[in-house]
Design an enzyme around this catalytic site. Structure first.
Site, PDB file in Angstrom:
ATOM      1  N   TYR A  33      -1.666  -0.413  11.114  1.00 19.61           N
ATOM      2  CA  TYR A  33      -1.866  -1.077   9.820  1.00 19.61           C
ATOM      3  C   TYR A  33      -0.677  -0.849   8.900  1.00 19.61           C
ATOM      4  CZ  TYR A  33      -3.183  -1.338   4.912  1.00 19.61           C
ATOM      5  OH  TYR A  33      -3.170  -1.581   3.563  1.00 19.61           O
ATOM      6  N   THR A  37       0.822  -1.204   0.000  1.00 22.01           N
ATOM      7  CA  THR A  37       0.000   0.000   0.000  1.00 22.01           C
ATOM      8  C   THR A  37       0.862   1.263   0.000  1.00 22.01           C
ATOM      9  OG1 THR A  37      -1.447   1.306   1.453  1.00 22.01           O
ATOM     10  CG2 THR A  37      -0.116  -0.348   2.517  1.00 22.01           C
ATOM     11  N   ASP A  38       0.331   2.327  -0.575  1.00 22.99           N
ATOM     12  CA  ASP A  38       1.058   3.612  -0.524  1.00 22.99           C
ATOM     13  C   ASP A  38       1.114   4.166   0.897  1.00 22.99           C
ATOM     14  OD1 ASP A  38      -1.597   4.467  -0.203  1.00 22.99           O
ATOM     15  OD2 ASP A  38      -1.566   5.885  -1.893  1.00 22.99           O
ATOM     16  N   GLU A  39       0.333   3.584   1.815  1.00 21.53           N
ATOM     17  CA  GLU A  39       0.324   4.102   3.190  1.00 21.53           C
ATOM     18  C   GLU A  39       1.645   3.864   3.912  1.00 21.53           C
ATOM     19  OE1 GLU A  39      -3.302   3.595   5.370  1.00 21.53           O
ATOM     20  OE2 GLU A  39      -4.474   3.484   3.530  1.00 21.53           O
ATOM     21  N   LYS A  53       2.142  -3.436   7.306  1.00 19.39           N
ATOM     22  CA  LYS A  53       2.382  -3.646   5.880  1.00 19.39           C
ATOM     23  C   LYS A  53       3.844  -3.350   5.533  1.00 19.39           C
ATOM     24  CE  LYS A  53       0.037  -4.806   3.012  1.00 19.39           C
ATOM     25  NZ  LYS A  53      -0.241  -6.222   2.579  1.00 19.39           N
TER      26      LYS A  53
HETATM   27  P1  TYD Z   1     -10.406   4.396   4.313  1.00 16.92           P
HETATM   28  O1  TYD Z   1     -11.383   3.965   3.287  1.00 16.92           O
HETATM   29  O2  TYD Z   1     -10.519   3.825   5.692  1.00 16.92           O
HETATM   30  O3  TYD Z   1      -8.959   4.162   3.707  1.00 16.92           O
HETATM   31  P2  TYD Z   1      -7.497   4.623   4.286  1.00 16.92           P
HETATM   32  O4  TYD Z   1      -7.659   5.049   5.696  1.00 16.92           O
HETATM   33  O5  TYD Z   1      -6.741   3.357   4.170  1.00 16.92           O
HETATM   34  O6  TYD Z   1      -7.039   5.713   3.379  1.00 16.92           O
HETATM   35  O7  TYD Z   1     -10.490   5.981   4.463  1.00 16.92           O
HETATM   36  C1  TYD Z   1     -10.277   6.856   3.385  1.00 16.92           C
HETATM   37  C2  TYD Z   1     -10.324   8.248   3.934  1.00 16.92           C
HETATM   38  O8  TYD Z   1     -11.658   8.506   4.423  1.00 16.92           O
HETATM   39  C3  TYD Z   1      -9.418   8.473   5.129  1.00 16.92           C
HETATM   40  O9  TYD Z   1      -8.862   9.793   5.058  1.00 16.92           O
HETATM   41  C4  TYD Z   1     -10.332   8.347   6.323  1.00 16.92           C
HETATM   42  C5  TYD Z   1     -11.653   8.863   5.798  1.00 16.92           C
HETATM   43  N1  TYD Z   1     -12.849   8.262   6.427  1.00 16.92           N
HETATM   44  C6  TYD Z   1     -13.827   9.090   7.005  1.00 16.92           C
HETATM   45  O10 TYD Z   1     -13.731  10.329   6.997  1.00 16.92           O
HETATM   46  N2  TYD Z   1     -14.912   8.498   7.603  1.00 16.92           N
HETATM   47  C7  TYD Z   1     -15.065   7.145   7.658  1.00 16.92           C
HETATM   48  O11 TYD Z   1     -16.078   6.671   8.238  1.00 16.92           O
HETATM   49  C8  TYD Z   1     -14.074   6.313   7.037  1.00 16.92           C
HETATM   50  C9  TYD Z   1     -14.198   4.814   7.049  1.00 16.92           C
HETATM   51  C10 TYD Z   1     -12.987   6.921   6.437  1.00 16.92           C
END
Ligand code: TYD
Length: 334
Positions: free
Chosen positions: A148, A124-126, A152
């Site tokens: 997480y 992941t890019d994270e 990774k």
């Molecule tokens: P997510 O889909 O959990 O992916 P990641 O954290 O791996 O990038 O979240 C995408 C973005 O959306 C992230 O900045 C967190 C935000 N988010 C919300 O604002 N509300 C939520 O309920 C969720 C699940 C994510």
């Protein structure tokens, strides 16, 4: 050829299995999946009948299960099996360390022992962490900031260390935020779409100005396939959509497409602890091998919303039981 796909009942894994069976007639697929909450047999409904597909239920942390899945031998392992949700990793980190680091190690040992020709670690890019400006390149230092992404990064580094130490033929892909059919409705896009269909609020973390680079799942799966077939062992390849959006932009799009209003359906809630503000990857390396994302975001997101609308029978059962407990634990206090 026979490929072992791990986590093939998950979101990106199941899309990858379908892609391979559709477009690589000479390849058989073995799918090793632990069937955790996110591994859903319905993601590969219909595929069981394909004579080129075999399913093995098991955990990548279990060497006996990995051995059974490898059977008489495989030409490649593609490792999708992972705990992937940042919010869950904040609630309960241990499962992430186990699957994402120890599980990767068990697979790497099998690759070494059996002399398997290719191991692709789906990452992941994270792992690059928050990038204030510019893009992350494959050679950049890793600064993971959640349990997480740290897990990774641990898996990636194990894979690359095996290449250095034992000449194990590993490849690593680092994908950006992915959306599309069959994504478990805990992630931003499927959670918001399904809440909106049900006339419920959507919880935006903090100001919602965090930036993610969104890629359609089919483009991501093609990037992984391209890397598996054309990548140079020992290398990392970024797989991004080239489509940066703030969470508020995504939210507005979903709210409007679902016929709801921002005033009544958006709730700003407490921010995620350690929330990365921005991710951005430079994909010149994989583009240099001839890959590019094909689905424009405007098209992909409309198709995705339509898919969730048309497939309530797929997601409704998922938003019950364990999910409701998780949802309460995750959102009730915010
Ligand atoms: P997510 O889909 O959990 O992916 P990641 O954290 O791996 O990038 O979240 C995408 C973005 O959306 C992230 O900045 C967190 C935000 N988010 C919300 O604002 N509300 C939520 O309920 C969720 C699940 C994510």
């Amino acid at each position: 050829m026979r490929w072992l796909v791990t986590g093939g009942l998950g979101f990106i894994g199941s899309n990858f299995v379908r892609l391979v069976l559709r477009e690589r007639p000479g390849v058989e697929v073995v799918n090793l999946d632990a069937m955790t909450y996110a591994g859903n047999p319905a993601n590969l409904a219909g595929v069981e009948e394909d004579g080129r597909y075999r399913f093995v239920k098991g955990d990548i942390c279990d060497p006996a299960a990995v051995k059974e899945a490898i059977g008489n031998g495989v030409d490649a392992i593609v490792n999708f099996a992972a705990e992937t949700h940042v919010d869950r990793s904040i609630l309960d980190p241990e499962a992430f360390l186990r699957t994402d680091i120890l599980g990767t190690h068990v697979l790497l040992e099998a690759v070494r022992e059996r002399g398997i020709a290719r191991f692709l670690q789906v990452s992941t890019d994270e792992v690059y962490g928050h990038v204030a400006e510019g893009d992350s390149s494959e050679t950049d230092a890793l600064h993971p900031r959640s349990p997480y992404s740290a897990s990774k990064a641990g898996g990636d580094l194990q894979a690359l260390a095996y290449h250095t130490t034992f000449a194990t033929p590993v490849l690593v892909t680092r994908g950006s935020n992915t959306y599309g059919p069959y994504q478990y409705p805990e992630k931003l896009i499927p959670l918001f779409v399904t809440n909106l269909i049900d006339d419920r609020e959507v919880p935006v973390y903090g100001d919602g100005l965090q930036i993610r680079d969104w890629i359609y799942v089919d483009d991501h799966a093609r990037g992984i396939l391209h890397t598996l077939e054309r990548g140079e062992p020992g290398n990392v390849y970024n797989v991004g959509g080239g489509n940066p959006r703030t969470n508020m932009e995504i939210t507005r799009l979903l709210v409007e497409d679902c016929g709801r209003s921002m005033e009544t359906h958006v709730k700003h809630v407490a921010d995620r602890p350690g929330h990365d503000r921005r991710y951005s990857v430079n994909c010149a390396k994989l583009r240099g091998l001839g890959w590019q994302p094909l689905t424009p975001f405007e098209e992909g997101i409309v198709a995705t919303i339509a898919w969730y609308r048309a497939n309530e029978a797929w997601w409704r059962p998922l938003k019950s039981g364990e999910f409701l407990e998780y949802y309460k634990r995750q959102y009730a206090h915010r």
